[in-house]
Design an enzyme around this catalytic site. Structure first.
Site, mmCIF file in Angstrom:
data_model
loop_
_atom_site.group_PDB
_atom_site.id
_atom_site.type_symbol
_atom_site.label_atom_id
_atom_site.label_comp_id
_atom_site.label_asym_id
_atom_site.label_seq_id
_atom_site.Cartn_x
_atom_site.Cartn_y
_atom_site.Cartn_z
ATOM 1 N N TYR A 1 0.850 -1.183 0.000
ATOM 2 C CA TYR A 1 0.000 0.000 0.000
ATOM 3 C C TYR A 1 0.892 1.241 0.000
ATOM 4 O O TYR A 1 2.001 1.219 0.542
ATOM 5 C CB TYR A 1 -0.789 0.086 1.313
ATOM 6 C CG TYR A 1 -2.027 -0.759 1.444
ATOM 7 C CD1 TYR A 1 -2.987 -0.835 0.449
ATOM 8 C CD2 TYR A 1 -2.272 -1.424 2.655
ATOM 9 C CE1 TYR A 1 -4.150 -1.570 0.647
ATOM 10 C CE2 TYR A 1 -3.434 -2.157 2.848
ATOM 11 C CZ TYR A 1 -4.370 -2.230 1.841
ATOM 12 O OH TYR A 1 -5.518 -2.938 2.045
ATOM 13 N N GLU B 1 -5.583 -10.306 -0.605
ATOM 14 C CA GLU B 1 -5.222 -10.337 0.820
ATOM 15 C C GLU B 1 -5.739 -11.637 1.399
ATOM 16 O O GLU B 1 -6.943 -11.819 1.553
ATOM 17 C CB GLU B 1 -5.874 -9.180 1.600
ATOM 18 C CG GLU B 1 -5.333 -7.817 1.273
ATOM 19 C CD GLU B 1 -6.057 -6.711 2.056
ATOM 20 O OE1 GLU B 1 -6.583 -6.971 3.148
ATOM 21 O OE2 GLU B 1 -6.119 -5.593 1.527
ATOM 22 N N TYR C 1 1.901 -7.799 13.624
ATOM 23 C CA TYR C 1 0.838 -8.541 12.950
ATOM 24 C C TYR C 1 0.947 -10.061 13.155
ATOM 25 O O TYR C 1 0.206 -10.832 12.583
ATOM 26 C CB TYR C 1 0.842 -8.206 11.449
ATOM 27 C CG TYR C 1 -0.548 -8.152 10.827
ATOM 28 C CD1 TYR C 1 -1.350 -7.018 10.959
ATOM 29 C CD2 TYR C 1 -1.068 -9.232 10.124
ATOM 30 C CE1 TYR C 1 -2.623 -6.959 10.397
ATOM 31 C CE2 TYR C 1 -2.334 -9.184 9.562
ATOM 32 C CZ TYR C 1 -3.110 -8.055 9.701
ATOM 33 O OH TYR C 1 -4.362 -8.006 9.138
ATOM 34 N N ASN D 1 -7.405 1.595 4.003
ATOM 35 C CA ASN D 1 -7.737 0.929 5.282
ATOM 36 C C ASN D 1 -6.448 0.715 6.072
ATOM 37 O O ASN D 1 -5.946 1.630 6.692
ATOM 38 C CB ASN D 1 -8.514 -0.364 5.054
ATOM 39 C CG ASN D 1 -9.500 -0.657 6.187
ATOM 40 O OD1 ASN D 1 -10.397 0.162 6.402
ATOM 41 N ND2 ASN D 1 -9.352 -1.751 6.894
ATOM 42 N N ALA D 2 -5.902 -0.515 6.069
ATOM 43 C CA ALA D 2 -4.519 -0.762 6.502
ATOM 44 C C ALA D 2 -4.201 -0.408 7.949
ATOM 45 O O ALA D 2 -3.039 -0.339 8.331
ATOM 46 C CB ALA D 2 -3.539 -0.029 5.577
ATOM 47 N N GLU D 3 -5.255 -0.141 8.759
ATOM 48 C CA GLU D 3 -5.014 0.233 10.158
ATOM 49 C C GLU D 3 -4.175 1.505 10.290
ATOM 50 O O GLU D 3 -3.486 1.715 11.287
ATOM 51 C CB GLU D 3 -4.377 -0.925 10.958
ATOM 52 C CG GLU D 3 -5.294 -2.068 11.250
ATOM 53 C CD GLU D 3 -5.632 -2.926 10.026
ATOM 54 O OE1 GLU D 3 -6.771 -2.820 9.536
ATOM 55 O OE2 GLU D 3 -4.756 -3.674 9.579
ATOM 56 N N ASN E 1 -9.652 0.038 -2.352
ATOM 57 C CA ASN E 1 -9.386 -1.077 -1.464
ATOM 58 C C ASN E 1 -10.687 -1.536 -0.841
ATOM 59 O O ASN E 1 -11.380 -0.745 -0.213
ATOM 60 C CB ASN E 1 -8.436 -0.645 -0.348
ATOM 61 C CG ASN E 1 -8.030 -1.817 0.528
ATOM 62 O OD1 ASN E 1 -7.164 -2.596 0.120
ATOM 63 N ND2 ASN E 1 -8.652 -1.958 1.674
ATOM 64 N N GLU E 2 -10.991 -2.805 -1.038
ATOM 65 C CA GLU E 2 -12.228 -3.351 -0.480
ATOM 66 C C GLU E 2 -13.384 -2.374 -0.689
ATOM 67 O O GLU E 2 -14.014 -1.932 0.267
ATOM 68 C CB GLU E 2 -12.047 -3.696 0.996
ATOM 69 C CG GLU E 2 -11.057 -4.827 1.190
ATOM 70 C CD GLU E 2 -11.158 -5.497 2.545
ATOM 71 O OE1 GLU E 2 -11.546 -4.813 3.492
ATOM 72 O OE2 GLU E 2 -10.856 -6.702 2.623
HETATM 73 C C1 IPT Z 1 -8.681 -5.637 5.226
HETATM 74 C C2 IPT Z 1 -8.117 -4.376 4.589
HETATM 75 O O1 IPT Z 1 -8.201 -4.400 3.206
HETATM 76 C C3 IPT Z 1 -6.690 -4.126 4.990
HETATM 77 O O2 IPT Z 1 -6.335 -2.820 4.638
HETATM 78 C C4 IPT Z 1 -6.491 -4.336 6.459
HETATM 79 O O3 IPT Z 1 -7.213 -3.370 7.136
HETATM 80 C C5 IPT Z 1 -6.966 -5.713 6.821
HETATM 81 O O4 IPT Z 1 -8.305 -5.855 6.514
HETATM 82 C C6 IPT Z 1 -6.886 -6.006 8.294
HETATM 83 O O5 IPT Z 1 -5.597 -5.892 8.730
HETATM 84 S S1 IPT Z 1 -10.399 -5.420 5.535
HETATM 85 C C7 IPT Z 1 -11.086 -7.031 5.932
HETATM 86 C C8 IPT Z 1 -10.615 -7.589 7.180
HETATM 87 C C9 IPT Z 1 -12.570 -6.826 6.016
#
Ligand code: IPT
Length: 999
Positions: free
Chosen positions: A88, A284, A350, A133-135, A192-193
Site C-alpha cells: 500500500y 489479501e 501482525y 484501510n490498513a489500520e 481497497n475493499e
Molecule cells: C482488510 C483491509 O483491506 C486491509 O487494509 C487491512 O485493514 C486488513 O483488513 C486487516 O488488517 S479489511 C477485511 C478484514 C474486512
C-alpha cells in the site's frame, strides 16, 4: 457477511464441473492491449510469455522508515520462495497539506523500495488507494479530509478534486516503475475493499471508472486489479478482479480456537461466477492479525495464525487454484509516529512470518515449504479443482477428511490432492488411504501396507503423475519440497511430519532400478506396482537419502525440510532481468537463512545469516563443477557426502556487545506542561472560533471544538478555555473524543481536577470534574484540557464519513450554573498543524505537547539548563514531563542485532501514565501502561545509530494526582544474528534548530 442463499448459489456453481479432465473454457490469453508483457488467462498470470505463480506478501515501506533495510526484508522474502510483494501507499503521508504538493522525499520516496524489490528479484503489486484501510489513521486519507466536504469514496466532486493530484502523481511514479519500463510492478490495484456502502448509497461506477482512468492517464499500463472484501462481485470492471479472506478472524485471545466451518470452500464457485476468464486471485489472504489497545499481544496472533493455520488454510486456497495469492501481512513493521488508526498500537508486527524486528518466525519456514513446492510445480499453474463441495470423504472414504482434487487441464498429466480435516476446529488424529486414478490405473495408497495419517490441524498436498525433470513421480504422499535436475540427476526432496509413514512412487520405463539408502538412518520398503511403477515406503524422520536410478530422493522430516534453501545465481546466467529467476537452482541445507549465491570459476559464494554460534552443517547440492564453497566470504572445509554432494560446517560469529544501562545514564528533565502556569501566554495559539463545520457530526458547542477543523490531526491536543465565573461554578463536565484508548486530563488554572485514564474499547468519555471550591463571582479562569488523538478512524464503509469522526470536545457545561460568561477557546496541536515543521520525519511524527512543539525530542537540543531527572523517577503529581538522555552504540559490522526499548510496569498499576519514546527524533513508541499490551518497542537500526550517538527522549504524561513513573526502561537486543545484510544507512536525523512561532 454472506447470505445463505448466495452461498448455496455459489455452491451450485462450484460443483458444475464434475471430474472429467477437459478445459472448461477455451484458453484465452488476455491482455488489456496497452502492453503485452503481463497477460493472463483463466489459470494464471503470464509474464514475458511464461506462466508465473504470483506468491506474494504484503509489506508497507512506510512502516519501516529506513530504506536501506528494505533489501534485507525483501531478500528474506525472495529466499523464502516468494515471487512478489504487495504494498500500500499512504496518501495522508504524501499530501499532509492540501495543495502543497505531493511529497516523495525521504522516507516517502518510493524509488528505493521499488529498486530493492527489483534487486531482490520480486515483482510488485502496487496499491496506492486513494483509500487503503490498513489500520492507518483515516484509512490513508489525509487529515485535511476531515474538514473537506463531500462523501468520500464516491464520485462526489469535492472528493474527486481532493484525490486527483495524489492519484495522478503516484500514478506517474508507478508507471515509471512498471515492468514495461524495466521496473518490478506487474499489477496496480485501485481503491481497497470497495465492497460495503453506507445506505442508501451503492457501488459508484463513476468513481470506479475515474480511478481507472487516472491510472491510465498517468501512464499505468499493467493490468488493474481490485480486492473485494469477499467474492462479492464489486468493482468487477477491472482487468483482474480478486478478493480478500481473513478466515480465522482477529481475536488473538484464544490462539488455539478455530471455527469449524472456517475453511472457505465456496470461493471457487464464487470465482467462476464472477470472473472465470481470469485466475482466482486473492489479494489479501490472512497472514496474521492486527491487535487492538488492551489486546493480547502479537505472539498470540502469531500462534492463532501460526504454521498450522498456514498449512490448513493456505493449502485450502491452493485447492481453489489461486495462482495469484498475497498474504497480508508478511512483514508488518511499526506504526511509528502517528501512523496508527485508533484500533492498533505502535507495533504492527501482525504476528507475521517476518517479525517486526525482521527475524523469521517458524511461520516463515512453513511458507517456504509451500512457496518452494509451488515454484517447481508448473502443472499447478494450469490446474483447477474438480470436486468442490463434494470433498468430504472423497478419495479417502473417511468422512472426517475433505480431499480436493485439482487436475492440470493444460498439461493433462498431473493431479494434486489436498487433504484436511472436515471440521477445521478439531485436533483429532485421522488415518486414511487414498484411492485415486493414476496413469498406471487406480491405486490405493499406501500400496505397501499401513495407513497415512493426518494428525490434528494439518493439511497435505499429495501429487500424482508429477514431473520432476525427466522423472515422473507416479505419486507422493510425502509432500514435495523442491526438485532440481543437477548434472542430469533429478534431485527430489520430500517431507512429512516426524514419524509419519509415507510413500513416493516413480514411473520408470522397462528397466526398473533398485532403490538404495545412501545416507541417513531411515529404512525403505519397495514394491513393484506394474506398468513401470515402483513404490517406496518410508517414515519421515531426520534426513535419509535414497538413490533410485537417475533420482536422488531426499526424505526429510519437517524440521529438516525447514533447513533447505533454494538459491538461483541470476548473475551467472546473463539474465538482464532477474525477476522470478528459477533457473540453475542450487539447493543448500544451511540453517537460519541463506540469501544468495554467486557462481564463479568452480566456486560458489553463499551469503546467509546465522542465529547461533553452534556449528551449522551445510550440504550443497550443486553441479560437480563447483568444488569450492564459501559462506559470507569464509571458505568451508568440504567433504563429500555418500550421495556425492558437498558438506561442511561453519559456526556463526556473534560478538558480544555492550548496551547502555538506561537507568544509570545521566537524564535531564523539564516540565512539559507550562500551560497551566499563571505566567503562560497562549496568545499565539489558534483561536477555536469556527461557528460552522463541514463535519457530519453537528457540533454541540457554540464554537466548533474539533481539532481537525483547525488543522491538528495527530498526537496530543491541548485545549484552553478562558472564562469569567458567575459565582456558582462548582465543577466542569466535558465530553472528549480521541479514539479508542485515548485519555485526557483537566486542570482549572494550576489545579489538576481529574483525568479519564482510557479504555481500549472507548473512543470518547464524558467526565465531571469538581472544582476545589465554588468559583467566586467575576473571577477569571482557564481550563486546560490535554487529550490524546489516537488517529482518525478508518472509513471501511464507502460513502460514509466515519474517518471524519471528530477528535476534540463534543460537549461541556459547568456544574452549578448554566450562566457562565462564554469565554474564548484555544487549541494547540503539533506546531504548525498542517504546516508541520519537521518535513524530514513527516507530518504525523510530532504531537502537541509543549516539549514536542519546542522540538525537545530532537537531537542537539540544548538541555543544559534542565534539572537532573529520569522517567524512572517520574512525576509526583499529575502533569507532563520530558526527559532526555544520550548514549552511544558501537555495534560491529556483519551482525544484525535488532533492539527494542522495553518497559516493565505492570498493566494493572493504579498510577496511569502515557509515555512516548523518541529515538533520534523519531517517535517509535506510544506506551499506555494501564491499557497495554505493548511493553517492548522495537526500534530498527538506522533509526538507532549503531555506531555513534543516540538521543533518547521520553514524554511522560501522568494522569493520576499522585503522578507516575516508569518502573524500568531497558534497551535490549531482541535477536542476535550474524548477517549478510547490506550496510544500513542511518535515516536522516536533523537536529534541533530554533523554531519560529513556537508557543
Ligand atoms: C482488510 C483491509 O483491506 C486491509 O487494509 C487491512 O485493514 C486488513 O483488513 C486487516 O488488517 S479489511 C477485511 C478484514 C474486512
Amino acid at each position: 457477511m454472506l447470505l445463505p442463499k448466495f452461498v448455496a448459489f455459489l455452491a451450485a456453481l462450484g460443483t458444475l464441473a464434475g471430474g472429467q479432465r477437459s478445459p472448461r473454457l477455451t484458453r484465452q490469453s488476455q491482455t488489456d492491449v496497452l502492453q503485452n508483457i503481463v497477460t493472463w488467462d483463466q489459470y494464471s498470470l503470464i509474464i514475458n510469455g511464461t506462466r508465473v505463480d504470483v506468491f506474494s506478501g504484503e509489506i508497507h515501506p512506510f512502516r519501516l522508515p529506513v530504506p536501506s533495510l528494505y533489501l534485507d526484508v525483501l531478500q528474506k522474502v525472495k529466499s523464502l520462495g516468494f515471487s512478489a510483494i504487495s504494498a500500500y501507499f499512504f496518501w495522508g503521508l504524501h499530501e499532509p497539506k492540501r495543495g502543497a504538493g505531493i511529497s516523495f522525499e525521504g522516507f516517502r520516496d518510493l524509488q528505493p523500495f521499488f529498486d530493492a524489490a527489483k534487486k531482490a528479484g520480486l515483482y510488485v503489486i502496487a496499491r496506492p488507494g486513494p483509500y487503503i484501510n490498513a489500520e492507518v489513521t483515516g484509512g490513508g486519507f489525509p487529515g485535511w479530509g476531515t474538514h473537506t466536504s463531500g462523501l468520500w469514496r464516491t464520485s462526489n466532486a469535492s472528493y474527486v478534486e481532493a484525490y486527483t493530484d495524489y492519484m495522478t502523481s503516484i500514478g506517474k511514479v508507478l508507471a515509471k516503475n512498471q515492468i514495461t519500463n524495466g521496473g518490478p510492478i506487474i499489477l496496480v490495484q485501485v481503491e481497497n475493499e470497495y465492497s460495503g456502502f453506507q445506505a442508501p448509497y451503492t457501488e459508484d461506477f463513476e468513481y470506479e471508472a475515474n480511478l481507472k482512468s487516472i491510472m491510465r492517464s498517468s501512464g499505468v499500463t499493467v493490468p488493474l486489479t481490485v480486492n473485494d472484501a469477499w467474492p462479492g462481485s464489486h468493482y468487477t470492471n477491472v482487468d483482474i478482479y480478486g478478493y480478500d479472506s481473513y478466515p480465522n478472524g482477529f481475536d488473538c485471545s484464544h490462539p488455539d480456537v478455530w471455527l469449524s466451518d472456517a475453511v472457505p470452500e465456496y470461493f471457487w464457485g464464487a470465482h467462476l461466477g464472477i470472473n472465470p476468464q481470469a485466475p482466482n486471485a486473492v489479494y489479501e489472504f490472512q497472514g496474521g492479525a492486527f491487535d487492538p489497545w488492551g489486546g493480547f499481544g502479537y505472539e498470540s496472533c502469531a500462534q492463532l495464525l501460526g504454521p498450522a493455520f498456514e498449512r490448513v488454510f493456505y493449502k485450502n486456497q491452493f485447492a481453489m487454484a489461486s495462482t495469484v495469492l498475497n498474504f497480508y501481512m508478511l512483514y508488518g513493521g511499526t506504526n511509528w509516529g502517528g501512523i496508527a488508526h485508533p484500533g492498533v498500537y505502535t507495533s504492527y508486527d501482525y504476528g507475521s512470518a517476518i517479525a517486526e524486528d525482521r527475524t523469521l518466525r517458524e511461520k516463515a519456514y512453513e511458507l517456504k515449504l509451500q512457496a518452494y513446492f509451488r515454484s517447481v510445480s508448473p502443472a499447478f499453474l494450469t490446474s483447477q479443482p474438480t470436486n468442490i463441495f463434494a470433498t468430504q470423504g472423497s478419495f479417502t472414504g473417511n468422512q472426517a477428511l475433505k480431499t480436493t482434487q485439482l487436475l492440470d487441464f493444460v498439461g493433462n498429466k498431473t493431479a494434486f490432492y489436498v487433504v484436511r480435516q472436515t471440521d477445521a476446529s478439531v485436533n483429532d488424529d485421522q488415518t486414511y488411504s487414498l484411492t485415486l486414478p493414476t496413469s498406471i490405473g487406480q491405486l490405493t495408497i499406501p500400496t505397501i501396507g499401513g495407513s497415512l495419517a493426518l494428525n490434528g490441524k494439518d493439511s497435505k498436498i499429495h501429487v500424482v503423475d508429477y514431473s520432476a525433470g525427466s522423472t515422473t513421480v507416479l505419486y507422493s504422499t510425502g509432500e514435495i519440497l523442491t526438485w532440481a535436475t543437477i548434472d542430469s540427476t533429478d534431485v527430489i526432496l520430500v517431507y512429512g511430519n516426524k514419524g509419519e509413514l509415507h510413500e513416493t512412487a516413480f514411473k520408470f520405463g522397462a528397466a526398473i532400478p533398485t532403490a538404495n539408502v545412501v545416507s541417513g538412518a531411515g529404512k525403505i520398503k519397495t514394491k513393484l506396482l506394474g506398468n513401470g511403477g515402483l513404490a517406496l515406503q518410508y517414515v519421515t524422520s531426520g534426513q535419509t537419502v535414497v538413490r533410485v536410478g537417475n533420482v536422488l530422493l531426499y526424505i526429510l522430516d519437517r524440521a529438516n525440510a525447514y533447513d533447505f534453501w533454494v538459491l538461483n545465481p541470476a548473475t551467472a546466467f546473463g539474465q538482464s532481468f532477474v525477476h522470478s529467476t528459477q533457473k540453475n537452482p542450487i539447493i543448500v541445507k544451511g540453517g537460519y537463512l541463506l540469501r544468495s549465491v554467486t557462481a564463479s570459476a568452480g566456486a560458489l559464494q553463499l551469503t546467509g545469516d546465522f542465529n547461533t554460534t553452534q556449528p551449522v552443517t551445510f550440504e550443497i547440492i550443486a553441479p560437480q563443477l563447483f568444488q569450492a564453497v564459501s559462506v559470507n566470504g569464509a571458505k568451508l572445509a568440504l567433504a563429500k557426502t555418500p550421495q556425492g554432494t558437498l558438506t561442511g560446517q561453519r559456526a556463526g560469529s556473534l560478538p558480544p556487545i555492550s548496551l547502555p544501562n538506561l537507568a544509570s545514564l545521566p537524564w535531564k528533565t523539564a516540565d512539559s506542561l507550562p500551560e497551566i502556569q499563571p505566567q503562560y501566554s497562549d496568545a499565539s495559539w489558534t483561536v477555536a472560533d469556527h461557528k460552522t463545520t463541514v463535519n457530519p457530526t453537528p457540533p454541540n458547542t457554540t464554537v466548533v471544538l474539533y481539532a481537525g477543523d483547525y488543522g491538528f490531526h495527530t498526537g496530543s491536543i491541548l485545549w484552553r478555555h478562558h472564562f469569567a465565573a458567575s459565582g456558582l461554578e462548582k465543577g466542569f463536565n466535558v465530553g472528549v473524543q480521541g479514539g479508542a484508548a485515548f485519555g485526557f486530563s483537566v486542570w482549572l488554572d494550576q489545579t489538576f481536577i481529574g483525568s479519564w485514564k482510557g479504555d481500549g474499547a472507548l473512543s470518547n468519555f464524558n467526565g465531571t470534574f469538581s472544582f476545589p471550591s465554588t468559583l467566586s463571582k467575576d473571577s477569571q479562569h482557564v481550563l486546560t484540557i490535554l487529550q490524546d488523538h489516537m488517529g482518525n478512524e478508518e472509513n471501511w464503509w464507502a460513502a460514509g464519513e466515519v474517518f471524519k469522526t471528530p477528535r476534540g470536545i463534543l460537549s461541556y457545561s459547568f456544574v452549578g450554573t448554566d450562566k457562565t460568561a462564554s469565554g474564548v477557546w484555544k487549541v494547540a496541536g503539533n506546531l504548525g498543524g498542517e504546516d508541520y515543521i519537521d518535513t524530514t520525519r513527516g507530518a504525523l511524527n510530532e504531537g502537541g505537547l509543549f516539549g514536542e512543539r519546542q522540538g525537545w525530542h530532537l537531537p542537539g537540543f540544548n538541555d543544559a539548563s534542565w534539572v537532573k531527572g529520569s522517567p524512572m523517577t517520574g512525576l509526583r503529581h499529575a502533569g507532563v514531563a520530558f526527559y532526555r538522555t544520550t548514549f552511544t552504540l558501537d555495534i560491529p559490522a556483519g551482525v544484525d542485532y535488532p533492539m527494542a526499548l522495553v518497559f516493565t510496569n505492570a498493566t494493572a498499576t493504579t498510577a496511569a501514565f502515557r509515555a512516548q519514546l523518541f529515538v533520534n527524533g523519531y517517535q517509535f513508541g506510544k506506551y499506555v501502561n494501564n491499557i497495554g499490551p505493548q511493553k517492548s518497542f522495537p526500534v530498527p537500526q538506522g533509526i538507532l545509530n549503531y555506531n555513534g550517538q543516540n538521543t533518547l527522549a521520553v514524554s511522560l504524561w501522568a494522569l493520576d494526582a499522585a503522578g507516575g513513573h516508569v518502573d524500568s526502561l531497558r534497551l535490549v537486543t531482541t535477536a542476535r544474528v550474524e548477517s549478510s545484510m547490506g550496510k544500513v544507512a542511518n535515516a536522516p536525523s536533523p537536529g534541533w534548530v530554533p523554531r519560529v512561532h513556537v508557543f
